[in-house]
Design an enzyme around this catalytic site. Sequence first.
Site, mmCIF file in Angstrom:
data_model
loop_
_atom_site.group_PDB
_atom_site.id
_atom_site.type_symbol
_atom_site.label_atom_id
_atom_site.label_comp_id
_atom_site.label_asym_id
_atom_site.label_seq_id
_atom_site.Cartn_x
_atom_site.Cartn_y
_atom_site.Cartn_z
ATOM 1 N N SER A 251 0.869 -1.191 0.000
ATOM 2 C CA SER A 251 0.000 0.000 0.000
ATOM 3 C C SER A 251 0.895 1.226 0.000
ATOM 4 C CB SER A 251 -0.852 0.015 1.271
ATOM 5 O OG SER A 251 -1.535 1.249 1.400
ATOM 6 N N TYR B 204 -2.305 -0.878 10.377
ATOM 7 C CA TYR B 204 -2.300 -1.135 8.928
ATOM 8 C C TYR B 204 -0.962 -0.708 8.319
ATOM 9 C CZ TYR B 204 -3.791 -1.168 4.030
ATOM 10 O OH TYR B 204 -3.894 -1.418 2.679
#
Length: 277
Positions: free
Chosen positions: A137, A150
């Site tokens: 990401s 995350y």
Amino acid sequence: MSNVKTLFITGVSSGFGRALAQVALNRGYRVVGTVRNATAKAEFENLHAENAFAYELDVTHFAAIEAVIADVETHVGAIDVLVNNAGYGHEGVMEESSLDEMRRQFDVNVFGAVAMIKALLPFMRQRRQGHILNITSMGGFITLPGISYYCGSKFALEGISETLSKELAPFNIHVTAVAPGSFRTDWAGRSMVRSARSIADYDALFDPIRQAREEKNGKQLGDPFKAASAMLDVIESSNPPAHLLLGSDALALVRQKMESFSAEIDRWEALTRSTDG
Ligand code: NAP
């Protein structure tokens, strides 16, 4: 049939995994995907009469992974490309988010991906051929309040991926960490785990961030099918990169991060150098 390339993608029920599977099937690949229930398995296998195969697997059921990989290698075909896509976002201020939530985030996004790689590597190494894509990401480079677990998991996967690309280069196995920006998948919707709010001190910082993410869900800049097409370009490249950003948002934000990081390094250079000798 034998020169059809086989892709193994974790998490093909929606989002990037599904889009990549569909685009790959359209380009003539054989695609093996993982799903987490019988309905999703039947639905996936209906995508193509000969080339779509689905296995039920939660990537945190580590003990089950080796048998799935061995079964695919024996009964479907040698896996040319592994795409570690399965993952989700945990959202919550760190002080409000439990260690169990952190463990689950790392189990899926990091340990799950590593377990898949470890099960497949003996086959790829023996063939002296293969490509592993790890979907990380832009949150593997940049950070934002409310997604520490995350970002931590995606930073971890970026680091593991880059290291692995160096360990596997002698065996002609490529590793690419693919870092998307914001895309229109189920990530910020049904898949996101949101910790409950409990500490009023964080209201001013975090409430607008949570609200903005909820409002933006479904309206993100990125098209997962275009991401799928870009990933296939990388898969088909003879010299794939160790890192690939997807989306102009990721590009701008990661560049900005690198510039500010570099400026901070410069500002503190004298102190950094002071510890030598
Ligand atoms: P998505 O539409 O929610 O898809 C996630 C997929 O992962 C689903 O197929 C889901 O299966 C599967 N999955 C989740 N946990 C799993 C587990 N424990 N075991 C097996 N499969 C599991 O979201 P997405 O955006 O396509 O997510 C794919 C990857 O892209 C993730 O790693 C995510 O972090 C990353 N990413 C997304 C964005 C974005 O903006 N969308 C940006 C950067 C990175 P079920 O249907 O069974 O839940």
